[in-house]
Design a protein around this motif. Structure first.
Motif, PDB file in Angstrom:
ATOM      1  N   MET B  74     -14.000  -4.843 -24.994  1.00  0.00           N
ATOM      2  CA  MET B  74     -14.184  -3.769 -24.017  1.00  0.00           C
ATOM      3  C   MET B  74     -13.845  -4.208 -22.589  1.00  0.00           C
ATOM      4  N   GLY B  75     -13.532  -5.478 -22.408  1.00  0.00           N
ATOM      5  CA  GLY B  75     -13.185  -5.945 -21.065  1.00  0.00           C
ATOM      6  C   GLY B  75     -14.392  -6.230 -20.194  1.00  0.00           C
ATOM      7  N   LYS B  76     -15.588  -6.340 -20.819  1.00  0.00           N
ATOM      8  CA  LYS B  76     -16.782  -6.645 -20.009  1.00  0.00           C
ATOM      9  C   LYS B  76     -16.730  -8.075 -19.490  1.00  0.00           C
ATOM     10  N   SER B  77     -16.131  -8.959 -20.264  1.00  0.00           N
ATOM     11  CA  SER B  77     -15.879 -10.320 -19.770  1.00  0.00           C
ATOM     12  C   SER B  77     -14.364 -10.478 -19.707  1.00  0.00           C
ATOM     13  N   SER B  78     -13.910 -11.617 -19.189  1.00  0.00           N
ATOM     14  CA  SER B  78     -12.461 -11.822 -19.164  1.00  0.00           C
ATOM     15  C   SER B  78     -11.982 -12.155 -20.577  1.00  0.00           C
ATOM     16  N   PHE B  79     -10.711 -11.916 -20.839  1.00  0.00           N
ATOM     17  CA  PHE B  79     -10.148 -12.247 -22.147  1.00  0.00           C
ATOM     18  C   PHE B  79     -10.305 -13.746 -22.397  1.00  0.00           C
ATOM     19  N   TYR B  80     -10.139 -14.505 -21.312  1.00  0.00           N
ATOM     20  CA  TYR B  80     -10.254 -15.967 -21.355  1.00  0.00           C
ATOM     21  C   TYR B  80     -11.617 -16.390 -21.920  1.00  0.00           C
ATOM     22  N   THR B  81     -12.702 -15.805 -21.376  1.00  0.00           N
ATOM     23  CA  THR B  81     -14.049 -16.135 -21.846  1.00  0.00           C
ATOM     24  C   THR B  81     -14.230 -15.677 -23.289  1.00  0.00           C
ATOM     25  N   TRP B  82     -13.715 -14.481 -23.573  1.00  0.00           N
ATOM     26  CA  TRP B  82     -13.880 -13.887 -24.915  1.00  0.00           C
ATOM     27  C   TRP B  82     -13.217 -14.754 -25.988  1.00  0.00           C
ATOM     28  N   ILE B  83     -11.976 -15.146 -25.746  1.00  0.00           N
ATOM     29  CA  ILE B  83     -11.247 -15.922 -26.759  1.00  0.00           C
ATOM     30  C   ILE B  83     -11.847 -17.330 -26.893  1.00  0.00           C
ATOM     31  N   TYR B  84     -12.343 -17.862 -25.789  1.00  0.00           N
ATOM     32  CA  TYR B  84     -13.009 -19.161 -25.856  1.00  0.00           C
ATOM     33  C   TYR B  84     -14.297 -19.076 -26.684  1.00  0.00           C
ATOM     34  N   SER B  85     -15.041 -17.972 -26.507  1.00  0.00           N
ATOM     35  CA  SER B  85     -16.287 -17.799 -27.275  1.00  0.00           C
ATOM     36  C   SER B  85     -15.991 -17.728 -28.759  1.00  0.00           C
ATOM     37  N   ILE B  86     -14.956 -16.968 -29.109  1.00  0.00           N
ATOM     38  CA  ILE B  86     -14.567 -16.873 -30.528  1.00  0.00           C
ATOM     39  C   ILE B  86     -14.223 -18.264 -31.056  1.00  0.00           C
ATOM     40  N   SER B  87     -13.455 -18.999 -30.265  1.00  0.00           N
ATOM     41  CA  SER B  87     -13.003 -20.329 -30.694  1.00  0.00           C
ATOM     42  C   SER B  87     -14.170 -21.278 -30.906  1.00  0.00           C
ATOM     43  N   VAL B  88     -15.099 -21.285 -29.954  1.00  0.00           N
ATOM     44  CA  VAL B  88     -16.246 -22.204 -30.073  1.00  0.00           C
ATOM     45  C   VAL B  88     -17.079 -21.848 -31.306  1.00  0.00           C
ATOM     46  N   ASN B  89     -17.359 -20.548 -31.463  1.00  0.00           N
ATOM     47  CA  ASN B  89     -18.191 -20.130 -32.610  1.00  0.00           C
ATOM     48  C   ASN B  89     -17.527 -20.470 -33.934  1.00  0.00           C
ATOM     49  N   MET B  90     -16.227 -20.191 -34.036  1.00  0.00           N
ATOM     50  CA  MET B  90     -15.542 -20.461 -35.306  1.00  0.00           C
ATOM     51  C   MET B  90     -15.446 -21.955 -35.578  1.00  0.00           C
ATOM     52  N   THR B  91     -15.260 -22.733 -34.528  1.00  0.00           N
ATOM     53  CA  THR B  91     -15.164 -24.182 -34.715  1.00  0.00           C
ATOM     54  C   THR B  91     -16.523 -24.753 -35.142  1.00  0.00           C
ATOM     55  N   LEU B  92     -17.599 -24.276 -34.519  1.00  0.00           N
ATOM     56  CA  LEU B  92     -18.930 -24.763 -34.906  1.00  0.00           C
ATOM     57  C   LEU B  92     -19.246 -24.381 -36.356  1.00  0.00           C
ATOM     58  N   ASN B  93     -18.856 -23.168 -36.739  1.00  0.00           N
ATOM     59  CA  ASN B  93     -19.060 -22.768 -38.144  1.00  0.00           C
ATOM     60  C   ASN B  93     -18.256 -23.658 -39.088  1.00  0.00           C
ATOM     61  N   PHE B  94     -17.028 -23.959 -38.685  1.00  0.00           N
ATOM     62  CA  PHE B  94     -16.175 -24.821 -39.503  1.00  0.00           C
ATOM     63  C   PHE B  94     -16.815 -26.201 -39.652  1.00  0.00           C
ATOM     64  N   LEU B  95     -17.326 -26.735 -38.549  1.00  0.00           N
ATOM     65  CA  LEU B  95     -17.937 -28.071 -38.596  1.00  0.00           C
ATOM     66  C   LEU B  95     -19.185 -28.081 -39.474  1.00  0.00           C
ATOM     67  N   LYS B  96     -19.953 -26.980 -39.445  1.00  0.00           N
ATOM     68  CA  LYS B  96     -21.140 -26.902 -40.299  1.00  0.00           C
ATOM     69  C   LYS B  96     -20.719 -26.955 -41.764  1.00  0.00           C
ATOM     70  N   LYS B  97     -19.651 -26.224 -42.101  1.00  0.00           N
ATOM     71  CA  LYS B  97     -19.180 -26.204 -43.497  1.00  0.00           C
ATOM     72  C   LYS B  97     -18.612 -27.566 -43.892  1.00  0.00           C
TER      73      LYS B  97
END
Lengths: 177, 201
Positions: B74-97
């Motif tokens: 929705m553009g509430k945060s910058s795209f930069y922050t949004w894509i970084y958040s996705i990346s961090v979350n997915m990477t942490l999930n990957f590391l847990k697995k």
């Protein structure tokens, strides 16, 4: 320079670990191919659903979706709690009667003259709710039978709660009570 | 030092414009976003996983997820922050697995490191103390030290020390307070200081 600063500078050397200059171009190409392959693999129904969701998400903000859901639930509850067999006056207006008219007789007046019988299509209770004439209902308040009900006053000992009602005549004549 | 990607792509278009075009179905606009953010996000994922094959695979998944979720951005945060958040979350999930099993697969080190004052300082000091330090040994030690950190600590060290993001940006990406970011950095640095003691004294 304190040791924390030294650690920071040392760790910062990791930025020199890079995948190579060609990586980005190759990655973007691989990403495009993967997207296309996924599109082809996806069943048509799934694509349709995804498109619908994308359209829906774009159309409504979560706040409006919630508001719409509340309205729909309100309508459903309204219908669920509506008195059975009852319909609003507005809903009934202009519709042909879907049940037989009921003929009522008022019996005789004080001079012994027989009062003219009349037919009713609908009974309006409390000025709003319209119900079909139901012999079972009427028999609680009046003596007589279906199609030839004779109206007599309530027995004072009757504990039934009398609610205001109107008879709506088929011929448009006013209520004669 | 803040190495946040410029808000405009190489062809001068802002993230906002590219996102708007991509949301309308322009795949080339999304390609531009992928091209722009790949180097930074690669650095993030690579430094958290220490495996370049996993990084490339995970990065594909990250951009695919971002593409699928783009309509909900929705553009509430910058795209930069949004894509970084996705990346961090997915990477942490990957590391847990992935669990404890870690197959290290490191990238080549850019030759530019040889002109970096810190590298010169470390290698010079090494010579004077009779420690043989070459680029590959340093790379190996730094990676080992990073992998000893907890995932949360490794994340903040990667974002702050390697990628050069500010505390406030990291706080937004991780969804934690700035105080938490500073606290995690403090403990992470203290641990790194122990693991890399011979380089910093």
């Amino acid at each position: 320079m304190d040791e924390f600063e030294k650690i920071q500078k040392l760790i910062r050397l990791k930025k020199y670990e890079t995948p190579g200059e060609q990586f980005v171009d190759e990655f973007v190409t691989a990403f495009r191919e993967r997207q296309r392959a996924e599109m082809l693999k996806q069943p048509a129904l799934s694509l349709l659903w995804e498109s619908f969701r994308a359209w829906y998400d774009q159309l409504f903000s979560p706040r409006w979706t919630l508001a719409a859901a509340v309205v729909v639930i309100g309508f459903i509850c309204g219908f669920a709690f509506m008195p059975r067999g009852g319909q609003t006056h507005l809903a009934r207006r202009g519709k042909a009667p879907d049940h037989p008219a009921m003929t009522l007789s008022l019996g005789k007046d004080q001079t012994g003259k027989t009062l003219p019988a009349f037919s009713i299509e609908t009974i309006r209770v409390m000025g709003e709710i319209e119900i079909e004439p139901d012999p079972g209902l009427l028999s609680k308040h009046f003596t007589g039978g279906y199609d030839q009900i004779v109206i007599v006053p309530h027995d004072e000992a009757d504990t039934a709660i009398a609610v205001p009602y109107d008879f709506i005549h088929l011929d448009g004549k006013p209520d004669i009570r | 030092m803040n190495e946040q990607p410029a808000s405009h792509s190489s062809n001068g278009e802002s993230d906002t414009d590219l996102v708007a075009r991509a949301q309308q179905g322009d795949t080339r606009a999304f390609d531009d976003l992928v091209r722009k953010y790949t180097p930074k996000l690669y650095g993030l994922v690579y430094n958290m996983t220490s495996n370049r094959e996993d990084t490339a695979d995970l990065l594909q998944d990250i951009f695919a997820k971002a593409y699928r979720s783009l309509q909900r951005f929705m553009g509430k945060s910058s795209f930069y922050t949004w894509i970084y958040s996705i990346s961090v979350n997915m990477t942490l999930n990957f590391l847990k697995k992935r669990g404890r099993y870690t197959k290290v697969s490191l990238d080549d080190v850019d030759t530019g490191i040889q002109n970096d004052p810190t590298f010169i300082e470390v290698t010079t000091a090494a010579k004077s103390t009779l420690r043989e330090v070459n680029i590959h040994e340093l790379q190996k030690r730094l990676n080992e030290a990073m992998m000893k950190l907890s995932q949360d600590h490794r994340t903040v060290v990667t974002l702050y020390d390697v990628q050069g993001l500010q505390h406030a940006e990291i706080s937004q990406i991780l969804g934690v307070s700035e105080g938490t970011v500073r606290s995690r950095l403090f403990y992470a640095h203290r641990q790194l200081q122990t693991y890399l003691e011979d380089f910093v004294k």
